[in-house]
Write a protein that holds these residues in place. Structure first.
Motif, PDB file in Angstrom:
ATOM      1  N   VAL A  11       0.892  -1.391  -0.070  1.00 23.06           N
ATOM      2  CA  VAL A  11      -0.142   0.060   0.007  1.00 23.06           C
ATOM      3  C   VAL A  11       0.958   1.302  -0.043  1.00 23.06           C
ATOM      4  O   VAL A  11       1.833   1.286   0.786  1.00 23.06           O
ATOM      5  CB  VAL A  11      -0.840  -0.037   1.389  1.00 23.06           C
ATOM      6  CG1 VAL A  11      -1.506   1.272   1.232  1.00 23.06           C
ATOM      7  CG2 VAL A  11      -1.879  -1.142   1.009  1.00 23.06           C
ATOM      8  N   ALA A  12       0.656   2.155  -0.907  1.00 26.08           N
ATOM      9  CA  ALA A  12       1.473   3.495  -1.065  1.00 26.08           C
ATOM     10  C   ALA A  12       0.915   4.696  -0.224  1.00 26.08           C
ATOM     11  O   ALA A  12      -0.388   4.827  -0.110  1.00 26.08           O
ATOM     12  CB  ALA A  12       1.517   3.783  -2.505  1.00 26.08           C
ATOM     13  N   LEU A  13       1.780   5.264   0.198  1.00 23.47           N
ATOM     14  CA  LEU A  13       1.284   6.418   0.886  1.00 23.47           C
ATOM     15  C   LEU A  13       1.587   7.642   0.275  1.00 23.47           C
ATOM     16  O   LEU A  13       2.834   7.646  -0.482  1.00 23.47           O
ATOM     17  CB  LEU A  13       1.809   6.422   2.304  1.00 23.47           C
ATOM     18  CG  LEU A  13       1.627   5.352   3.428  1.00 23.47           C
ATOM     19  CD1 LEU A  13       2.120   5.458   4.718  1.00 23.47           C
ATOM     20  CD2 LEU A  13       0.039   5.408   3.407  1.00 23.47           C
ATOM     21  N   ARG A  14       1.035   8.799   0.376  1.00 23.70           N
ATOM     22  CA  ARG A  14       1.409   9.954  -0.382  1.00 23.70           C
ATOM     23  C   ARG A  14       2.222  10.836   0.490  1.00 23.70           C
ATOM     24  O   ARG A  14       2.247  11.080   1.571  1.00 23.70           O
ATOM     25  CB  ARG A  14       0.121  10.914  -0.886  1.00 23.70           C
ATOM     26  CG  ARG A  14      -0.726  10.324  -1.841  1.00 23.70           C
ATOM     27  CD  ARG A  14      -1.462  11.225  -2.414  1.00 23.70           C
ATOM     28  NE  ARG A  14      -2.337  10.324  -3.656  1.00 23.70           N
ATOM     29  CZ  ARG A  14      -1.752  10.136  -4.896  1.00 23.70           C
ATOM     30  NH1 ARG A  14      -0.413  10.595  -5.262  1.00 23.70           N
ATOM     31  NH2 ARG A  14      -2.624   9.516  -5.648  1.00 23.70           N
ATOM     32  N   LEU A  15       3.635  11.105  -0.160  1.00 22.89           N
ATOM     33  CA  LEU A  15       4.687  11.924   0.587  1.00 22.89           C
ATOM     34  C   LEU A  15       4.069  13.386   0.952  1.00 22.89           C
ATOM     35  O   LEU A  15       3.685  14.182  -0.071  1.00 22.89           O
ATOM     36  CB  LEU A  15       5.877  12.057  -0.250  1.00 22.89           C
ATOM     37  CG  LEU A  15       7.013  12.481   0.322  1.00 22.89           C
ATOM     38  CD1 LEU A  15       7.667  11.719   1.684  1.00 22.89           C
ATOM     39  CD2 LEU A  15       8.205  12.581  -0.771  1.00 22.89           C
ATOM     40  N   LYS A  16       4.118  13.908   2.237  1.00 22.20           N
ATOM     41  CA  LYS A  16       3.942  15.309   2.582  1.00 22.20           C
ATOM     42  C   LYS A  16       5.084  15.911   3.109  1.00 22.20           C
ATOM     43  O   LYS A  16       5.349  15.199   4.280  1.00 22.20           O
ATOM     44  CB  LYS A  16       2.751  15.215   3.686  1.00 22.20           C
ATOM     45  CG  LYS A  16       2.174  16.674   3.869  1.00 22.20           C
ATOM     46  CD  LYS A  16       1.208  16.564   4.678  1.00 22.20           C
ATOM     47  CE  LYS A  16       0.641  17.923   5.227  1.00 22.20           C
ATOM     48  NZ  LYS A  16      -0.792  17.903   6.227  1.00 22.20           N
ATOM     49  N   GLU A  74      -1.334   9.389   4.026  1.00 20.66           N
ATOM     50  CA  GLU A  74       0.038  10.143   3.851  1.00 20.66           C
ATOM     51  C   GLU A  74       1.146   9.830   4.731  1.00 20.66           C
ATOM     52  O   GLU A  74       0.834   8.802   5.907  1.00 20.66           O
ATOM     53  CB  GLU A  74      -0.312  11.670   4.418  1.00 20.66           C
ATOM     54  CG  GLU A  74      -1.336  12.220   3.155  1.00 20.66           C
ATOM     55  CD  GLU A  74      -1.730  13.683   3.764  1.00 20.66           C
ATOM     56  OE1 GLU A  74      -1.629  14.624   2.694  1.00 20.66           O
ATOM     57  OE2 GLU A  74      -1.529  13.934   4.941  1.00 20.66           O
ATOM     58  N   ILE A  75       2.379  10.018   4.591  1.00 22.11           N
ATOM     59  CA  ILE A  75       3.506   9.809   5.156  1.00 22.11           C
ATOM     60  C   ILE A  75       4.173  11.266   5.370  1.00 22.11           C
ATOM     61  O   ILE A  75       4.283  11.857   4.293  1.00 22.11           O
ATOM     62  CB  ILE A  75       4.339   8.680   4.704  1.00 22.11           C
ATOM     63  CG1 ILE A  75       5.753   8.545   5.419  1.00 22.11           C
ATOM     64  CG2 ILE A  75       4.728   9.115   3.258  1.00 22.11           C
ATOM     65  CD1 ILE A  75       6.459   7.358   5.098  1.00 22.11           C
ATOM     66  N   GLY A  76       4.118  11.723   6.573  1.00 25.85           N
ATOM     67  CA  GLY A  76       4.743  12.954   6.951  1.00 25.85           C
ATOM     68  C   GLY A  76       6.376  12.872   6.827  1.00 25.85           C
ATOM     69  O   GLY A  76       6.947  12.135   7.524  1.00 25.85           O
ATOM     70  N   ALA A  77       7.087  13.621   6.048  1.00 30.46           N
ATOM     71  CA  ALA A  77       8.689  13.585   5.835  1.00 30.46           C
ATOM     72  C   ALA A  77       9.205  14.872   6.448  1.00 30.46           C
ATOM     73  O   ALA A  77       8.968  15.944   5.830  1.00 30.46           O
ATOM     74  CB  ALA A  77       8.974  13.209   4.573  1.00 30.46           C
ATOM     75  N   PRO A  78       9.584  14.975   7.741  1.00 29.19           N
ATOM     76  CA  PRO A  78      10.606  16.232   8.213  1.00 29.19           C
ATOM     77  C   PRO A  78      11.496  16.250   7.001  1.00 29.19           C
ATOM     78  O   PRO A  78      11.925  15.576   6.124  1.00 29.19           O
ATOM     79  CB  PRO A  78      11.009  15.825   9.429  1.00 29.19           C
ATOM     80  CG  PRO A  78      10.376  14.615   9.836  1.00 29.19           C
ATOM     81  CD  PRO A  78       9.803  13.820   8.379  1.00 29.19           C
TER      82      PRO A  78
END
Length: 506
Positions: A11-16, A74-78
């Protein structure tokens, strides 16, 4: 976006991208209702793997209960992770619990007293560079190695750290470098040596670390003058244009395992001879250096306190460097006090500017030591006769050629992202008695500067007003403490009141 089935394979998550800075650490923010992996599955995992095509990065998960920050899909990316992924916002990535690092079993072998082999050390370096270990596991490895490492084990550790990262190639040209093992506040000779050497015409791609146990590393001080967070491509462009650079080595992926070790060594204040040799030489070989000058300060309050320990370290450097094919000269330099007047990034950058500009108030000890070191490096040029290097270095400094070269390097690297202002809080530490100054404790002055906030606060530190040999009267100011944060500043004042580090002749 259409709802995705929970826990589906792949399952893919959208990069945020998120406006958080986690420093060197990779971290991801996941919703408690994440559609790709249930948070309870991560309870026993210290890391997750983020997959983006062939790229796999390890990260520490942070569970978020605010859907406005991170939604279930989503996946939150610092910022550090977002930069490393190199993907646009909204790109699809996958996340899964990371398997445990098998190499940590070798740490248990080390704790039991075994000598680790090259394949074992290569596995450790590879997992370190991929951030597969927690900080606790890294600390266990450092402490186990601090107990004992053989010379050949140190050599194998260096080789393993080199193999785990990038290695620069300069097309067979002579590449010179200079490094100090540290322990002496204000010893920012590299920022004077590099432009002298480049002004002469030798190649010096200087990669430097940030402070480990000191109030400022070379990269911390250079960052006051210019940007140091350059990519490999940017670094190459600066060197090809200017003949030299002074950049932070962590960004160009040279010996990345060492960057992980340093990040844990810093708060633990661990800096053993074996780790020091592996750290320094792995970085220099990876940077493509062919000739290295090593400055090993020796003194009662330096990192190396006596001549016998200095000679042991010298032989270890020579053993490892020789086996790696790196031509290395080790200079033992005597020290009774910090070099220059300033201790802390902004204050040290001020001293560097003063020496390069030839100002009459420039610290003579910093100038003369830089000339001596630059002279030794210049003699790597076949056209410079033996014994003439110092004269050539002095000429390049006095003519302004070195200052112009530093301006050129700074312009090529880009403007500094930090303020060059001194901390607004100032306190003068005064002499309780009259007399002649016999010694200034390097460790104590460094401690006071770090308590004041350096290098995290570039404008914090200690500004020395007197040097060894000076006669002072009772009540005369010995140094000024600069700081910004009230609590840090107060810690520094209390430490200076307890012991200011100045020793007077009987």
């Amino acid at each position: 976006m259409a709802e995705l089935p929970p826990e589906a394979s792949g399952v893919a998550l959208r990069l945020k991208p998120l406006a958080f800075d986690t420093y060197r650490e990779n971290a991801v923010f996941l919703s408690r209702d994440c559609v790709a992996v249930r948070p309870e599955r991560l309870a026993g995992a210290r890391r997750v793997e983020v997959h983006a095509g062939s790229l796999r990065l390890l990260a520490s998960p942070v569970i978020c209960d605010d859907p406005a920050l991170v939604a279930p899909g989503e996946i939150g990316a610092p910022q550090p992770l977002f930069r490393r992924l190199g993907l646009p916002a909204g790109a699809l990535v996958e996340v899964a619990p990371a398997p445990p690092a098998r190499s940590f079993a070798f740490v248990r072998d080390k704790v039991a007293g075994e000598v680790l082999t090259l394949p074992q050390l290569e596995a450790i370096a590879r997992d370190l560079s991929e951030h597969r270990w927690s900080d606790i596991e890294v600390a266990a490895f450092l402490i186990a190695c601090a107990a004992f490492m053989t010379p050949d084990e140190t050599l194998d550790m260096t080789r393993a750290m080199i193999s785990a990262g990038r290695r620069l190639d300069w097309d067979g040209r002579t590449v010179v470098d200079k490094h100090c093992i540290g322990g002496v506040p204000g010893n920012r000779t590299s920022l004077i040596v590099a432009p002298i050497v480049a002004a002469h015409g030798l190649l010096m791609p200087k990669t430097s670390s940030r402070a480990i146990t000191s109030p400022a590393g070379t990269a911390d001080t250079m960052e006051v003058l210019a940007r140091v967070d350059l990519s490999e491509e940017e670094m190459r462009a600066v060197v090809e244009r200017c003949g030299a650079c002074v950049v932070w080595g962590g960004r160009v992926n040279l010996s990345p395992a060492d960057d992980v070790l340093i990040s844990v060594e810093r708060p633990l204040a661990i800096d053993t001879p074996e780790q020091m040799v592996a750290s320094i030489l792995s970085k220099k070989v990876a940077a493509g250096s062919t000739r290295l000058l090593l400055d090993v300060p020796v003194g009662p309050s330096a990192k190396i306190r006596d001549r016998r320990a200095a000679l042991r370290l010298k032989k270890l450097f020579e053993h490892v460097a020789g086996r790696l094919g790196l031509e290395t000269e080790v200079l033992l330099t005597d020290v009774l006090e910090p070099v220059g007047f300033g201790v802390g990034p902004v204050l040290e950058a001020r001293d560097v500017r003063a020496v390069l500009r030839g100002r009459p108030d420039a610290p003579a000890d910093l100038r003369e030591k830089s000339i001596r070191l630059a002279g030794r490096i210049l003699e790597a040029d076949p056209d410079v006769r033996g014994g003439q290097g110092e004269a050539r270095a002095r000429e390049l400094l006095a003519s302004g050629a070195a200052a112009r070269k530093m301006d050129e390097i700074a312009k090529a690297q880009g403007p500094s992202p930090i303020s060059g202002a001194l901390g607004s809080r100032v306190h003068e530490v005064r002499a309780a008695r009259a007399g002649r100054i016999a010694q200034v404790d390097c460790w104590r002055i460094a401690t006071i500067a770090r308590l004041a906030g350096a290098p995290t606060d570039p404008g914090a530190g200690v500004d020395l007003l007197h040097k060894v040999g000076d006669e002072v009267v009772e009540g005369a100011p010995l140094f000024r403490i600069h700081g910004s944060e009230p609590s840090d500043f107060q810690f520094a004042l209390e430490a200076a009141e307890e012991d200011h580090g100045f020793r007077f002749a009987s």
